[in-house]
Structure formats: C-alpha cells, structure tokens
Design a protein around this motif. Structure first.
Motif, mmCIF file in Angstrom:
data_model
loop_
_atom_site.group_PDB
_atom_site.id
_atom_site.type_symbol
_atom_site.label_atom_id
_atom_site.label_comp_id
_atom_site.label_asym_id
_atom_site.label_seq_id
_atom_site.Cartn_x
_atom_site.Cartn_y
_atom_site.Cartn_z
ATOM 1 N N ARG A 39 0.137 2.861 3.650
ATOM 2 C CA ARG A 39 0.284 2.185 5.034
ATOM 3 C C ARG A 39 1.374 1.432 5.102
ATOM 4 N N GLY A 40 1.503 0.688 3.834
ATOM 5 C CA GLY A 40 2.517 -0.580 4.468
ATOM 6 C C GLY A 40 4.001 0.222 4.032
ATOM 7 N N ARG A 41 4.742 -0.309 3.972
ATOM 8 C CA ARG A 41 6.408 -0.065 4.037
ATOM 9 C C ARG A 41 6.902 -1.803 3.594
ATOM 10 N N GLY A 42 8.094 -1.863 3.031
ATOM 11 C CA GLY A 42 8.204 -3.393 2.456
ATOM 12 C C GLY A 42 7.762 -3.962 2.503
ATOM 13 N N ILE A 43 8.142 -5.561 3.044
ATOM 14 C CA ILE A 43 6.906 -6.754 2.839
ATOM 15 C C ILE A 43 5.824 -6.487 3.683
ATOM 16 N N GLU A 44 5.738 -5.452 3.666
ATOM 17 C CA GLU A 44 3.889 -4.936 3.853
ATOM 18 C C GLU A 44 3.100 -4.340 2.916
ATOM 19 N N THR A 45 3.913 -4.205 2.085
ATOM 20 C CA THR A 45 3.563 -4.088 1.254
ATOM 21 C C THR A 45 2.894 -4.561 -0.036
ATOM 22 N N VAL A 46 4.166 -6.035 0.068
ATOM 23 C CA VAL A 46 3.669 -7.183 -0.639
ATOM 24 C C VAL A 46 2.565 -7.916 -0.228
ATOM 25 N N VAL A 47 2.540 -7.590 1.615
ATOM 26 C CA VAL A 47 1.314 -8.512 2.159
ATOM 27 C C VAL A 47 -0.071 -8.335 1.704
ATOM 28 N N ASP A 48 -0.036 -6.399 1.517
ATOM 29 C CA ASP A 48 -2.038 -5.651 1.076
ATOM 30 C C ASP A 48 -2.018 -5.882 -0.277
ATOM 31 N N VAL A 49 -0.244 -6.511 -1.225
ATOM 32 C CA VAL A 49 -0.864 -6.612 -2.318
ATOM 33 C C VAL A 49 -1.911 -7.799 -2.700
ATOM 34 N N ASN A 50 -0.725 -8.828 -2.492
ATOM 35 C CA ASN A 50 -1.021 -10.262 -1.537
ATOM 36 C C ASN A 50 -2.544 -10.556 -1.976
#
Length: 193
Positions: A39-50
C-alpha cells in the motif's frame, strides 16, 4: 508476580494492559497488512515498517522484562528511524506531509525515551518486572510528562486529520491509536509530579 510494567493483582492495571495490548496489536497488524499488500510508497513504507517494529516492542515492554542488550538494539533502531523521518522533512511538500514526518520522528524519540527510562528506572519504574531502581528525579518526571503531552497533541492531530480526510481515515486512525497508546503507557509509567 507482574506482567511487564503492571502488577498482576490490580484490576485497573489489567484493564489498562488489555486495552494497550489491543491498541498496539491493531496498529502493528494494520502496518503489517499495508507492508504485505504494498500500500505504501517511499516514506509511507518506512512509516508502515515503523509500526510493524514499534508495536511488538511496545507489547514486549508491556508484558515482559527486556534484557538490556535487547533494549539497546531497540533504542538504536528507533533512533535511526527518527533520523529518517527528520531527514524527510526537507523533501516533504506541504504542511500535512511535513507535520506527519515531524510527528513520526517525535513518536520514535518518545519510544527511545520510554525504552531508556524503562531500562534505567529513572522515572519510578519500580513496578516494572525485574526492576527495583530507586529515584524518580524531578527532571526526568518533568521530561516524561512533557513527552506525554506532545504525544497527546500528536494523537489529537492524527484523529483530527482522520475526521477531515476521507481517503486516509484508517491510516490516520492507526497513527492516532499508536501515538495515543504510547502517551497512555508513558503516563502510567511516570509518577505524579
């Protein structure tokens, strides 16, 4: 006998333990679903992994005493993620994106603070499992309550955004729940001034 940070014989503490367990489980599972579904791209993926990393760390803190080596690894990971979010501020466009990056960086620093005080017993952590540290220095109590206040404001911002923006309600709700849960947990860990 105690569970993580709460004595087992307190019904209020067990209610808080159950509620916080639900909050962190939901936010972690939602982040995991977002990562798995791309679902996420770029920083959104980092947010999800966080969220995927922070939720189990919060659950571990709630339920079990951690070895110092595990806590230091967590401190390093969440400090690094805070730097990623603060670094992203310069490339973020618009107030909403910058505020989101700032709040996620702040949430990670709040997590680092919780881990540090939990490990060292600086703020009245004697109720936490395996910890019998004296003290509760005034400055650490003031700093902890300041962090609680900032986390509450952050959660309020996410919930406000959830109400205003139809397309991001679940995501903003997840961020609000995680941040509000952190605020509640740190407040329970910190003695009254």
């Amino acid at each position: 006998m105690s569970h993580g940070m709460f004595p087992a014989d307190s019904s209020i503490a067990l209610t808080a333990l159950t509620a916080l367990t639900g909050v962190f489980a939901v936010s972690g599972l939602y982040g995991l679903w977002r990562v798995a579904s791309g679902r996420g791209r770029g920083i959104e993926t980092v947010v999800d992994v966080n969220h995927v990393l922070m939720s189990p760390a919060m659950l571990l803190m709630l339920w079990l005493p951690s070895a110092p080596s595990v806590t230091w690894v967590q401190i390093a990971v969440f400090s690094g993620l805070a730097l990623v979010f603060f670094r992203h501020l310069s490339s973020s466009h618009g107030v909403t994106a910058r505020t989101g990056a700032l709040l996620h960086g702040g949430m990670n620093l709040g997590m680092v603070w919780m881990l540090a005080v939990g490990m060292t017993g600086m703020v009245g952590m004697s109720d936490m499992a395996g910890m019998d540290h004296g003290g509760g220095q005034t400055w650490t109590g003031l700093l902890s309550w300041s962090v609680v206040g900032l986390l509450v404001l952050s959660a309020a911002w996410w919930f406000g955004r959830m109400v205003r923006e139809c397309g991001h309600r679940m995501l903003c709700c997840c961020h609000g729940l995680a941040t509000g849960g952190m605020a509640a947990m740190l407040a329970l860990m910190t003695p009254a001034l």
